[in-house]
Design a protein around this motif. Structure first.
Motif, PDB file in Angstrom:
ATOM      1  N   LEU A  96      -5.924 -11.341  -4.237  1.00 44.71           N
ATOM      2  CA  LEU A  96      -5.369  -9.997  -4.138  1.00 44.71           C
ATOM      3  C   LEU A  96      -6.335  -9.120  -3.345  1.00 44.71           C
ATOM      4  O   LEU A  96      -7.542  -9.121  -3.603  1.00 44.71           O
ATOM      5  CB  LEU A  96      -5.167  -9.408  -5.542  1.00 44.71           C
ATOM      6  CG  LEU A  96      -4.809  -7.926  -5.647  1.00 44.71           C
ATOM      7  CD1 LEU A  96      -3.444  -7.644  -5.014  1.00 44.71           C
ATOM      8  CD2 LEU A  96      -4.827  -7.484  -7.116  1.00 44.71           C
ATOM      9  N   LEU A  97      -5.808  -8.357  -2.381  1.00 39.67           N
ATOM     10  CA  LEU A  97      -6.628  -7.423  -1.603  1.00 39.67           C
ATOM     11  C   LEU A  97      -6.294  -5.992  -1.990  1.00 39.67           C
ATOM     12  O   LEU A  97      -5.128  -5.584  -1.959  1.00 39.67           O
ATOM     13  CB  LEU A  97      -6.373  -7.623  -0.100  1.00 39.67           C
ATOM     14  CG  LEU A  97      -7.023  -6.581   0.833  1.00 39.67           C
ATOM     15  CD1 LEU A  97      -8.542  -6.627   0.741  1.00 39.67           C
ATOM     16  CD2 LEU A  97      -6.559  -6.785   2.276  1.00 39.67           C
ATOM     17  N   LEU A  98      -7.327  -5.227  -2.351  1.00 33.73           N
ATOM     18  CA  LEU A  98      -7.190  -3.792  -2.563  1.00 33.73           C
ATOM     19  C   LEU A  98      -7.823  -3.105  -1.358  1.00 33.73           C
ATOM     20  O   LEU A  98      -9.038  -3.202  -1.159  1.00 33.73           O
ATOM     21  CB  LEU A  98      -7.877  -3.338  -3.849  1.00 33.73           C
ATOM     22  CG  LEU A  98      -7.465  -4.035  -5.152  1.00 33.73           C
ATOM     23  CD1 LEU A  98      -8.086  -3.314  -6.343  1.00 33.73           C
ATOM     24  CD2 LEU A  98      -5.956  -4.101  -5.297  1.00 33.73           C
ATOM     25  N   GLN A  99      -7.020  -2.444  -0.533  1.00 35.36           N
ATOM     26  CA  GLN A  99      -7.468  -1.801   0.695  1.00 35.36           C
ATOM     27  C   GLN A  99      -7.486  -0.290   0.511  1.00 35.36           C
ATOM     28  O   GLN A  99      -6.494   0.302   0.093  1.00 35.36           O
ATOM     29  CB  GLN A  99      -6.547  -2.178   1.860  1.00 35.36           C
ATOM     30  CG  GLN A  99      -6.748  -1.386   3.130  1.00 35.36           C
ATOM     31  CD  GLN A  99      -8.093  -1.640   3.783  1.00 35.36           C
ATOM     32  OE1 GLN A  99      -8.740  -2.672   3.543  1.00 35.36           O
ATOM     33  NE2 GLN A  99      -8.541  -0.712   4.598  1.00 35.36           N
ATOM     34  N   VAL A 100      -8.610   0.340   0.819  1.00 39.36           N
ATOM     35  CA  VAL A 100      -8.742   1.796   0.682  1.00 39.36           C
ATOM     36  C   VAL A 100      -8.411   2.459   2.011  1.00 39.36           C
ATOM     37  O   VAL A 100      -8.970   2.101   3.051  1.00 39.36           O
ATOM     38  CB  VAL A 100     -10.159   2.185   0.229  1.00 39.36           C
ATOM     39  CG1 VAL A 100     -10.267   3.700   0.075  1.00 39.36           C
ATOM     40  CG2 VAL A 100     -10.502   1.488  -1.093  1.00 39.36           C
ATOM     41  N   MET A 145      -2.614  -4.214  -2.440  1.00 36.33           N
ATOM     42  CA  MET A 145      -2.330  -2.830  -2.802  1.00 36.33           C
ATOM     43  C   MET A 145      -3.190  -1.968  -1.898  1.00 36.33           C
ATOM     44  O   MET A 145      -4.386  -2.227  -1.728  1.00 36.33           O
ATOM     45  CB  MET A 145      -2.679  -2.546  -4.260  1.00 36.33           C
ATOM     46  CG  MET A 145      -1.873  -3.323  -5.270  1.00 36.33           C
ATOM     47  SD  MET A 145      -2.325  -2.817  -6.952  1.00 36.33           S
ATOM     48  CE  MET A 145      -1.844  -4.291  -7.870  1.00 36.33           C
ATOM     49  N   ILE A 146      -2.578  -0.955  -1.307  1.00 39.22           N
ATOM     50  CA  ILE A 146      -3.279  -0.001  -0.459  1.00 39.22           C
ATOM     51  C   ILE A 146      -3.402   1.307  -1.231  1.00 39.22           C
ATOM     52  O   ILE A 146      -2.418   1.798  -1.796  1.00 39.22           O
ATOM     53  CB  ILE A 146      -2.527   0.218   0.865  1.00 39.22           C
ATOM     54  CG1 ILE A 146      -2.518  -1.070   1.684  1.00 39.22           C
ATOM     55  CG2 ILE A 146      -3.151   1.367   1.664  1.00 39.22           C
ATOM     56  CD1 ILE A 146      -1.581  -1.047   2.877  1.00 39.22           C
ATOM     57  N   PHE A 147      -4.601   1.856  -1.257  1.00 40.69           N
ATOM     58  CA  PHE A 147      -4.855   3.103  -1.976  1.00 40.69           C
ATOM     59  C   PHE A 147      -5.341   4.152  -0.977  1.00 40.69           C
ATOM     60  O   PHE A 147      -6.449   4.056  -0.466  1.00 40.69           O
ATOM     61  CB  PHE A 147      -5.907   2.901  -3.071  1.00 40.69           C
ATOM     62  CG  PHE A 147      -5.473   1.966  -4.163  1.00 40.69           C
ATOM     63  CD1 PHE A 147      -4.900   2.443  -5.327  1.00 40.69           C
ATOM     64  CD2 PHE A 147      -5.637   0.593  -4.014  1.00 40.69           C
ATOM     65  CE1 PHE A 147      -4.488   1.572  -6.327  1.00 40.69           C
ATOM     66  CE2 PHE A 147      -5.237  -0.285  -5.010  1.00 40.69           C
ATOM     67  CZ  PHE A 147      -4.659   0.205  -6.172  1.00 40.69           C
ATOM     68  N   ASN A 206       2.759 -11.598  -6.657  1.00 43.19           N
ATOM     69  CA  ASN A 206       2.480 -11.229  -5.269  1.00 43.19           C
ATOM     70  C   ASN A 206       2.752  -9.732  -5.110  1.00 43.19           C
ATOM     71  O   ASN A 206       3.894  -9.310  -4.974  1.00 43.19           O
ATOM     72  CB  ASN A 206       3.351 -12.041  -4.308  1.00 43.19           C
ATOM     73  CG  ASN A 206       2.892 -11.872  -2.867  1.00 43.19           C
ATOM     74  OD1 ASN A 206       1.727 -12.093  -2.554  1.00 43.19           O
ATOM     75  ND2 ASN A 206       3.800 -11.477  -1.995  1.00 43.19           N
ATOM     76  N   TYR A 207       1.698  -8.943  -5.139  1.00 43.13           N
ATOM     77  CA  TYR A 207       1.834  -7.491  -5.054  1.00 43.13           C
ATOM     78  C   TYR A 207       1.971  -7.045  -3.597  1.00 43.13           C
ATOM     79  O   TYR A 207       1.378  -7.636  -2.686  1.00 43.13           O
ATOM     80  CB  TYR A 207       0.634  -6.808  -5.697  1.00 43.13           C
ATOM     81  CG  TYR A 207       0.552  -7.015  -7.192  1.00 43.13           C
ATOM     82  CD1 TYR A 207       1.287  -6.219  -8.065  1.00 43.13           C
ATOM     83  CD2 TYR A 207      -0.254  -8.024  -7.733  1.00 43.13           C
ATOM     84  CE1 TYR A 207       1.217  -6.410  -9.435  1.00 43.13           C
ATOM     85  CE2 TYR A 207      -0.323  -8.226  -9.106  1.00 43.13           C
ATOM     86  CZ  TYR A 207       0.410  -7.415  -9.953  1.00 43.13           C
ATOM     87  OH  TYR A 207       0.344  -7.615 -11.305  1.00 43.13           O
ATOM     88  N   ALA A 208       2.731  -5.982  -3.389  1.00 45.68           N
ATOM     89  CA  ALA A 208       2.891  -5.383  -2.066  1.00 45.68           C
ATOM     90  C   ALA A 208       3.218  -3.910  -2.289  1.00 45.68           C
ATOM     91  O   ALA A 208       4.392  -3.526  -2.385  1.00 45.68           O
ATOM     92  CB  ALA A 208       3.996  -6.072  -1.280  1.00 45.68           C
ATOM     93  N   ALA A 209       2.173  -3.083  -2.400  1.00 46.92           N
ATOM     94  CA  ALA A 209       2.396  -1.689  -2.781  1.00 46.92           C
ATOM     95  C   ALA A 209       1.363  -0.770  -2.137  1.00 46.92           C
ATOM     96  O   ALA A 209       0.230  -1.173  -1.863  1.00 46.92           O
ATOM     97  CB  ALA A 209       2.336  -1.539  -4.296  1.00 46.92           C
ATOM     98  N   THR A 210       1.784   0.465  -1.922  1.00 46.00           N
ATOM     99  CA  THR A 210       0.890   1.512  -1.424  1.00 46.00           C
ATOM    100  C   THR A 210       0.865   2.631  -2.449  1.00 46.00           C
ATOM    101  O   THR A 210       1.915   3.025  -2.980  1.00 46.00           O
ATOM    102  CB  THR A 210       1.388   2.054  -0.071  1.00 46.00           C
ATOM    103  OG1 THR A 210       1.439   0.980   0.876  1.00 46.00           O
ATOM    104  CG2 THR A 210       0.446   3.140   0.457  1.00 46.00           C
ATOM    105  N   TYR A 211      -0.336   3.147  -2.734  1.00 45.66           N
ATOM    106  CA  TYR A 211      -0.489   4.208  -3.727  1.00 45.66           C
ATOM    107  C   TYR A 211      -1.346   5.341  -3.165  1.00 45.66           C
ATOM    108  O   TYR A 211      -2.169   5.135  -2.264  1.00 45.66           O
ATOM    109  CB  TYR A 211      -1.162   3.666  -4.990  1.00 45.66           C
ATOM    110  CG  TYR A 211      -0.328   2.657  -5.743  1.00 45.66           C
ATOM    111  CD1 TYR A 211       0.773   3.057  -6.499  1.00 45.66           C
ATOM    112  CD2 TYR A 211      -0.635   1.298  -5.682  1.00 45.66           C
ATOM    113  CE1 TYR A 211       1.541   2.124  -7.188  1.00 45.66           C
ATOM    114  CE2 TYR A 211       0.127   0.354  -6.366  1.00 45.66           C
ATOM    115  CZ  TYR A 211       1.220   0.773  -7.114  1.00 45.66           C
ATOM    116  OH  TYR A 211       1.980  -0.154  -7.783  1.00 45.66           O
ATOM    117  N   HIS A 212      -1.148   6.517  -3.739  1.00 36.49           N
ATOM    118  CA  HIS A 212      -1.991   7.667  -3.424  1.00 36.49           C
ATOM    119  C   HIS A 212      -2.847   8.002  -4.638  1.00 36.49           C
ATOM    120  O   HIS A 212      -2.356   7.974  -5.777  1.00 36.49           O
ATOM    121  CB  HIS A 212      -1.134   8.883  -3.065  1.00 36.49           C
ATOM    122  CG  HIS A 212      -0.478   8.778  -1.728  1.00 36.49           C
ATOM    123  ND1 HIS A 212       0.470   9.670  -1.286  1.00 36.49           N
ATOM    124  CD2 HIS A 212      -0.655   7.878  -0.710  1.00 36.49           C
ATOM    125  CE1 HIS A 212       0.862   9.332  -0.061  1.00 36.49           C
ATOM    126  NE2 HIS A 212       0.195   8.241   0.297  1.00 36.49           N
TER     127      HIS A 212
END
Length: 296
Positions: A96-100, A145-147, A206-212
């Motif tokens: 899993l990748l968490l991208q800032v 997930m992109i934050f 398999n996550y595919a999400a963008t968050y603020h």
């Protein structure tokens, strides 16, 4: 769960390290540029295989917004190509990748807080490089997930709060723009939010999400500076000015408030008010740094 944190000596990476010391359920591997160039695919693969990495948190970024205009190649390599490499490696490993990412993917012309689904229109090379990095992650096929965050600050590294404290102790008066509105984000609160999410992810999904994520509330840079002086016990007078009086190579978003409803609904993340975050940061021992604005 084995977690690789890149850019570990920056503001967010340092706060994740601090948070990790309080959580014994996750195993962290911290690296900065000296240990890992995220654009070097072979090096990333070797490190991930050696440490059995299940999650990558990418805190590595080129954040010098004005300098990026003259150093576009480096900004693109770090902010676009690096996340692309990490995403490819995550896909191959089933990690899993968490991208800032950043509020600079928006142009600041909205009058209501930005949602994750709103149309992007990046400002300058920095914003464009971060947006293209997001897109490479999305197209990679990796679980991600992109934050997106904004106005990041911390007791670590270089940022607006530490700059204001230093200048406020040296000068009788400071001029700060009042026509750029957003929400500060205490990096420790973002680190806690990421930890909160990691503790709840489900293996095999398999996550595919963008968050603020930023803190709650709204203020201008002027309001932010006034509160910094007040909490810091400094007598420096803060004078509001327009952005046109503070020339820069890149136009900053005039409105960059982020809507946090999605991350609260999906993960139950608690989002403190920005004044609360600032008060807690001011009580923390200040690490070295303090020469920049600290754009996210």
């Amino acid at each position: 769960m084995n977690i690789l944190v890149t850019g570990s000596k920056g503001q967010l990476g340092s706060e994740i390290r601090d948070a990790a010391m309080l959580d014994g359920g996750l195993r962290f591997f911290f690296c900065d540029l000296a240990e890992l160039d995220i654009t070097d695919r072979d090096a990333v693969v070797r490190m991930c295989e050696r440490d059995g990495i299940d999650v990558i948190i990418n805190c590595a970024a080129y954040t010098a917004v004005d300098r990026a205009e003259d150093d576009a190649d480096t900004a693109m390599r770090v902010n676009r190509d690096g996340p692309g490499v990490l995403a490819e490696c995550a896909r191959e490993r089933g990690a899993l990748l968490l991208q800032v990412s950043t509020d600079y993917v928006f142009n600041g012309e909205s009058s209501v807080p930005y949602r994750e689904c709103d149309e992007v229109s990046p400002l300058g090379v920095y914003g464009q490089s971060k947006w293209e990095g997001e897109e490479l992650v999305r197209r990679s096929g990796a679980s991600y997930m992109i934050f997106r965050t904004s106005w990041l600050y911390s007791a670590h590294g270089n940022n607006f709060v530490k700059t204001m404290l230093r200048l406020g102790a040296e000068r009788d008066e400071l001029r700060v723009v009042f026509d750029q509105v957003g929400t500060p984000c205490y990096a420790a609160d973002l680190a806690r939010a990421l930890m909160h999410v990691l503790e709840r992810v489900e293996p095999g999904v398999n996550y595919a999400a963008t968050y603020h994520f930023s803190n709650e509330g709204v203020c201008s840079w002027y309001d932010f500076a006034v509160m910094i002086m007040r909490l810091g016990g400094l007598g420096c007078r803060v004078v509001p000015i327009e952005s046109s009086e503070f020339p820069a190579k890149v136009t900053r978003p005039h409105f960059s408030v982020l809507n946090k409803g999605k991350i609260k609904a999906d993960w139950g993340v608690d989002v403190p008010h920005w004044m609360d975050g600032l008060e807690r940061m001011m009580r923390a021992p200040l690490a070295r740094g303090g020469a920049s604005r600290g754009d996210a």
